[in-house]
Design a protein around this motif. Structure first.
Motif, PDB file in Angstrom:
ATOM      1  N   LEU A   3      32.717  45.572  59.309  1.00 40.65           N
ATOM      2  CA  LEU A   3      31.720  44.692  58.777  1.00 40.65           C
ATOM      3  C   LEU A   3      31.210  43.914  59.795  1.00 40.65           C
ATOM      4  O   LEU A   3      31.875  43.260  60.913  1.00 40.65           O
ATOM      5  N   VAL A   4      29.647  43.511  59.778  1.00 38.33           N
ATOM      6  CA  VAL A   4      29.229  42.839  60.903  1.00 38.33           C
ATOM      7  C   VAL A   4      28.496  41.667  60.248  1.00 38.33           C
ATOM      8  O   VAL A   4      27.448  42.081  59.425  1.00 38.33           O
ATOM      9  N   GLU A   5      28.628  40.405  60.488  1.00 40.16           N
ATOM     10  CA  GLU A   5      27.796  39.406  59.809  1.00 40.16           C
ATOM     11  C   GLU A   5      26.890  39.058  60.608  1.00 40.16           C
ATOM     12  O   GLU A   5      26.686  38.852  61.962  1.00 40.16           O
ATOM     13  N   SER A   6      25.779  38.359  60.213  1.00 39.53           N
ATOM     14  CA  SER A   6      24.494  37.854  60.591  1.00 39.53           C
ATOM     15  C   SER A   6      24.058  36.690  59.939  1.00 39.53           C
ATOM     16  O   SER A   6      24.277  36.542  58.924  1.00 39.53           O
ATOM     17  N   GLY A   7      23.054  35.796  60.640  1.00 45.57           N
ATOM     18  CA  GLY A   7      22.519  34.720  59.904  1.00 45.57           C
ATOM     19  C   GLY A   7      23.156  33.485  59.737  1.00 45.57           C
ATOM     20  O   GLY A   7      22.417  32.597  59.530  1.00 45.57           O
ATOM     21  N   GLY A   8      23.998  33.245  60.673  1.00 45.37           N
ATOM     22  CA  GLY A   8      24.483  31.741  60.958  1.00 45.37           C
ATOM     23  C   GLY A   8      23.830  31.048  61.650  1.00 45.37           C
ATOM     24  O   GLY A   8      22.976  31.476  62.302  1.00 45.37           O
ATOM     25  N   GLY A   9      23.961  29.650  61.676  1.00 48.00           N
ATOM     26  CA  GLY A   9      23.153  28.834  62.487  1.00 48.00           C
ATOM     27  C   GLY A   9      23.521  27.442  62.045  1.00 48.00           C
ATOM     28  O   GLY A   9      24.201  27.052  61.415  1.00 48.00           O
ATOM     29  N   LEU A  10      22.548  26.372  62.717  1.00 44.31           N
ATOM     30  CA  LEU A  10      22.641  25.111  62.316  1.00 44.31           C
ATOM     31  C   LEU A  10      21.387  24.948  61.268  1.00 44.31           C
ATOM     32  O   LEU A  10      20.284  25.070  61.546  1.00 44.31           O
ATOM     33  N   VAL A  11      21.695  24.073  60.240  1.00 39.77           N
ATOM     34  CA  VAL A  11      20.835  23.593  59.271  1.00 39.77           C
ATOM     35  C   VAL A  11      21.332  22.150  59.046  1.00 39.77           C
ATOM     36  O   VAL A  11      22.025  21.672  59.206  1.00 39.77           O
ATOM     37  N   GLN A  12      20.253  21.636  58.395  1.00 37.92           N
ATOM     38  CA  GLN A  12      20.418  20.111  57.883  1.00 37.92           C
ATOM     39  C   GLN A  12      20.792  19.980  56.429  1.00 37.92           C
ATOM     40  O   GLN A  12      20.531  20.991  55.816  1.00 37.92           O
ATOM     41  N   THR A  13      21.420  18.892  55.976  1.00 41.72           N
ATOM     42  CA  THR A  13      21.407  18.675  54.742  1.00 41.72           C
ATOM     43  C   THR A  13      20.405  19.132  53.791  1.00 41.72           C
ATOM     44  O   THR A  13      19.651  18.531  54.004  1.00 41.72           O
ATOM     45  N   LEU A  19      23.326  34.766  54.837  1.00 42.25           N
ATOM     46  CA  LEU A  19      23.855  35.256  55.540  1.00 42.25           C
ATOM     47  C   LEU A  19      24.170  36.754  55.180  1.00 42.25           C
ATOM     48  O   LEU A  19      23.812  36.947  54.046  1.00 42.25           O
ATOM     49  N   SER A  20      24.157  37.543  55.949  1.00 40.73           N
ATOM     50  CA  SER A  20      24.244  39.134  55.773  1.00 40.73           C
ATOM     51  C   SER A  20      25.456  39.803  56.358  1.00 40.73           C
ATOM     52  O   SER A  20      25.995  39.214  57.387  1.00 40.73           O
ATOM     53  N   CYS A  21      25.903  40.785  55.570  1.00 41.79           N
ATOM     54  CA  CYS A  21      26.869  41.407  56.050  1.00 41.79           C
ATOM     55  C   CYS A  21      26.678  42.898  56.072  1.00 41.79           C
ATOM     56  O   CYS A  21      26.475  43.538  54.988  1.00 41.79           O
ATOM     57  N   LEU A  22      26.651  43.690  57.090  1.00 40.64           N
ATOM     58  CA  LEU A  22      26.373  45.183  56.950  1.00 40.64           C
ATOM     59  C   LEU A  22      27.588  45.937  57.093  1.00 40.64           C
ATOM     60  O   LEU A  22      28.483  45.519  58.174  1.00 40.64           O
ATOM     61  N   ASP A  72      22.802  44.874  48.385  1.00 44.57           N
ATOM     62  CA  ASP A  72      21.889  45.961  48.417  1.00 44.57           C
ATOM     63  C   ASP A  72      22.438  47.062  48.971  1.00 44.57           C
ATOM     64  O   ASP A  72      22.700  47.478  50.088  1.00 44.57           O
ATOM     65  N   ASN A  73      22.877  48.060  48.035  1.00 42.00           N
ATOM     66  CA  ASN A  73      23.736  49.052  48.063  1.00 42.00           C
ATOM     67  C   ASN A  73      22.880  50.146  49.206  1.00 42.00           C
ATOM     68  O   ASN A  73      23.657  50.983  49.869  1.00 42.00           O
ATOM     69  N   SER A  74      21.763  50.221  49.257  1.00 43.40           N
ATOM     70  CA  SER A  74      20.775  51.191  49.863  1.00 43.40           C
ATOM     71  C   SER A  74      20.861  50.756  51.393  1.00 43.40           C
ATOM     72  O   SER A  74      20.833  51.739  52.155  1.00 43.40           O
ATOM     73  N   LYS A  75      21.419  49.556  51.550  1.00 40.48           N
ATOM     74  CA  LYS A  75      21.247  48.990  52.935  1.00 40.48           C
ATOM     75  C   LYS A  75      22.895  48.959  53.351  1.00 40.48           C
ATOM     76  O   LYS A  75      23.145  48.390  54.675  1.00 40.48           O
ATOM     77  N   ASN A  76      23.998  49.037  52.440  1.00 42.68           N
ATOM     78  CA  ASN A  76      25.050  48.868  52.761  1.00 42.68           C
ATOM     79  C   ASN A  76      25.443  47.520  53.135  1.00 42.68           C
ATOM     80  O   ASN A  76      26.318  47.234  54.060  1.00 42.68           O
ATOM     81  N   THR A  77      24.597  46.711  52.629  1.00 42.51           N
ATOM     82  CA  THR A  77      24.560  45.069  52.924  1.00 42.51           C
ATOM     83  C   THR A  77      24.915  44.214  51.808  1.00 42.51           C
ATOM     84  O   THR A  77      24.327  44.605  50.711  1.00 42.51           O
ATOM     85  N   HIS A  78      25.983  43.239  52.046  1.00 41.02           N
ATOM     86  CA  HIS A  78      25.691  42.061  51.121  1.00 41.02           C
ATOM     87  C   HIS A  78      25.479  41.004  51.691  1.00 41.02           C
ATOM     88  O   HIS A  78      25.490  40.726  52.946  1.00 41.02           O
ATOM     89  N   TYR A  79      24.929  39.754  50.583  1.00 41.26           N
ATOM     90  CA  TYR A  79      24.426  38.739  51.338  1.00 41.26           C
ATOM     91  C   TYR A  79      25.073  37.468  50.585  1.00 41.26           C
ATOM     92  O   TYR A  79      25.784  37.565  49.455  1.00 41.26           O
ATOM     93  N   LEU A  80      24.742  36.315  51.242  1.00 38.96           N
ATOM     94  CA  LEU A  80      25.195  35.018  50.647  1.00 38.96           C
ATOM     95  C   LEU A  80      24.067  34.011  50.814  1.00 38.96           C
ATOM     96  O   LEU A  80      23.829  33.749  51.960  1.00 38.96           O
ATOM     97  N   GLN A  81      23.420  33.859  49.763  1.00 42.63           N
ATOM     98  CA  GLN A  81      22.425  32.879  49.924  1.00 42.63           C
ATOM     99  C   GLN A  81      22.755  31.434  49.472  1.00 42.63           C
ATOM    100  O   GLN A  81      23.421  31.268  48.503  1.00 42.63           O
ATOM    101  N   MET A  82      22.758  30.599  50.543  1.00 45.19           N
ATOM    102  CA  MET A  82      23.173  29.494  50.488  1.00 45.19           C
ATOM    103  C   MET A  82      22.155  28.269  50.252  1.00 45.19           C
ATOM    104  O   MET A  82      21.186  28.202  51.010  1.00 45.19           O
ATOM    105  N   TYR A  94      33.212  34.326  56.993  1.00 42.82           N
ATOM    106  CA  TYR A  94      33.534  35.812  57.100  1.00 42.82           C
ATOM    107  C   TYR A  94      33.303  36.786  55.816  1.00 42.82           C
ATOM    108  O   TYR A  94      33.310  36.092  54.823  1.00 42.82           O
ATOM    109  N   CYS A  95      32.737  37.737  56.092  1.00 40.61           N
ATOM    110  CA  CYS A  95      32.515  38.737  54.971  1.00 40.61           C
ATOM    111  C   CYS A  95      33.662  39.527  54.974  1.00 40.61           C
ATOM    112  O   CYS A  95      34.414  39.873  55.909  1.00 40.61           O
TER     113      CYS A  95
END
Length: 120
Positions: A3-13, A19-22, A72-82, A94-95
């Motif tokens: 599993l590989v996460e991506s999409g983290g970073g710094l945001v404001q309130t 986030l994505s998890c392949l 998205d099963n076609s991409k073997n990826t799950h997401y967390l929309q925050m 962590y995914c």
């Protein structure tokens, strides 16, 4: 299972982040995919999960209504929309995936984590 996460970073309130998890490897027995987070000085906590074959999602009370898990099963990826993020959402995310083996044995797999920081 890897599993590989991506999409983290710094945001404001109040801002949003996704986030994505392949996933790769032997995924045939994976039945649950999810997200956890660990805030500084605290234990890792459950955030959200989804059951692949039943389209059933579960959320922690602390983020319910603000975060959405999808896959998205076609991409073997799950997401967390925050959305509407708060400083208390800061932490390493962590995914995870649960895979079933013969004899009903189950094993959890984890990504390496991605840092999310929400500034005031």
């Amino acid at each position: 299972v890897q599993l590989v996460e991506s999409g983290g970073g710094l945001v404001q309130t109040g801002e949003s982040l996704t986030l994505s998890c392949l996933a790769s490897g032997s995924l045939g027995g994976v039945d649950i995919r999810g997200w956890y987070r660990q805030a500084p000085g605290k234990e890792r906590e459950f955030i959200a999960s989804t059951k692949l074959h039943w389209d059933l999602s579960t959320y922690s009370d602390s983020i319910k209504g603000r975060f959405t898990i999808s896959i998205d099963n076609s991409k073997n990826t799950h997401y967390l929309q925050m959305t509407n993020m708060k400083p208390e959402d800061t932490g390493v995310y962590y995914c995870a995936a649960r895979r079933k083996y013969r004899g009903n044995t189950m094993k959890e797999y984890w990504g390496q984590g991605t840092q999310v920081t929400v500034s005031r």
